[in-house]
Design a protein around this motif. Structure first.
Motif: not given
Length: 87
Positions: A45-63
């Motif tokens: 659930r926390l991870l799903n919520h974070m998808l709304t907070e992070l930019s596409p660039q931040q998601l790429l960095e996280a991955k």
């Protein structure tokens, strides 16, 4: 590092909220919640919520960080966070 979902959420929370002297780091929080998400509904659930907070660039960095994650990473991440705080 040992795959304990509760501990991984705890580390994720520390980064998310900036607890225990750590700077807030949503990308690191995402990484730790991701590690816990397979075994823990709260982490998912926390991870799903974070998808709304992070930019596409931040998601790429996280991955990217998840791709290179390995044993001992927790200690290395925390050492780096403390070191960066001291600068």
């Amino acid at each position: 590092d040992l795959g304990h979902a509760g501990a991984q959420i705890y580390v994720g929370d520390a980064y998310y909220f900036g607890s225990f002297g750590l700077e807030k780091d949503r990308i690191q929080a995402y990484v730790w919640y991701s590690l816990a998400a397979n075994d823990n509904a709260r982490a998912a659930r926390l991870l799903n919520h974070m998808l709304t907070e992070l930019s596409p660039q931040q998601l790429l960095e996280a991955k990217r960080r998840l791709d290179i994650w390995g044993p001992g990473q927790c200690a290395r991440d925390l050492e780096e966070a403390v070191s960066n705080k001291d600068k």
